[in-house]
Design a protein around this motif. Structure first.
Motif, mmCIF file in Angstrom:
data_model
loop_
_atom_site.group_PDB
_atom_site.id
_atom_site.type_symbol
_atom_site.label_atom_id
_atom_site.label_comp_id
_atom_site.label_asym_id
_atom_site.label_seq_id
_atom_site.Cartn_x
_atom_site.Cartn_y
_atom_site.Cartn_z
ATOM 1 N N SER A 1 0.830 -1.211 0.000
ATOM 2 C CA SER A 1 0.000 0.000 0.000
ATOM 3 C C SER A 1 0.864 1.259 0.000
ATOM 4 N N HIS A 2 1.969 1.229 0.710
ATOM 5 C CA HIS A 2 2.874 2.382 0.738
ATOM 6 C C HIS A 2 3.525 2.581 -0.640
ATOM 7 N N SER B 1 2.276 1.653 -3.496
ATOM 8 C CA SER B 1 1.209 2.116 -4.370
ATOM 9 C C SER B 1 0.945 3.608 -4.169
ATOM 10 N N MET B 2 0.936 4.063 -2.929
ATOM 11 C CA MET B 2 0.709 5.473 -2.633
ATOM 12 C C MET B 2 1.836 6.336 -3.215
#
Length: 82
Positions: A66-67, A69-70
């Motif tokens: 998720s990091h 992707s962000m």
């Protein structure tokens, strides 16, 4: 670990009997989609280390995806460069 071989009494005999550890190795490698490849561990310690590395790798990747992707999305939006 593979050069050390199995500790005394921990031999993995090649038979049609499917032990718990052989099942654990098979399921871990199959579910993680690592595959068997041309080179794979044959000793108990090698397979145990392989299982540990696979589980740690999957955990690390899944907690950080998720990091990552962000960061990629912020770069696309123009917020990632200074």
């Amino acid at each position: 670990l593979e050069n050390l071989g199995n500790p005394p009494g921990w031999e993995l005999e090649e038979s049609s009997h499917l032990s718990f550890f052989k099942s654990l190795w098979f399921v871990t490698v199959t579910v993680s989609t690592v595959g068997y490849g041309d080179i794979s561990p044959v000793s108990f310690l090698g397979k145990a280390a392989g299982i540990v590395f696979i589980v740690v790798g999957v955990y690390f990747f899944s907690t950080n995806i998720s990091h990552i992707s962000m960061l990629l999305q912020s770069q696309v939006d123009g917020n990632g460069r200074y």
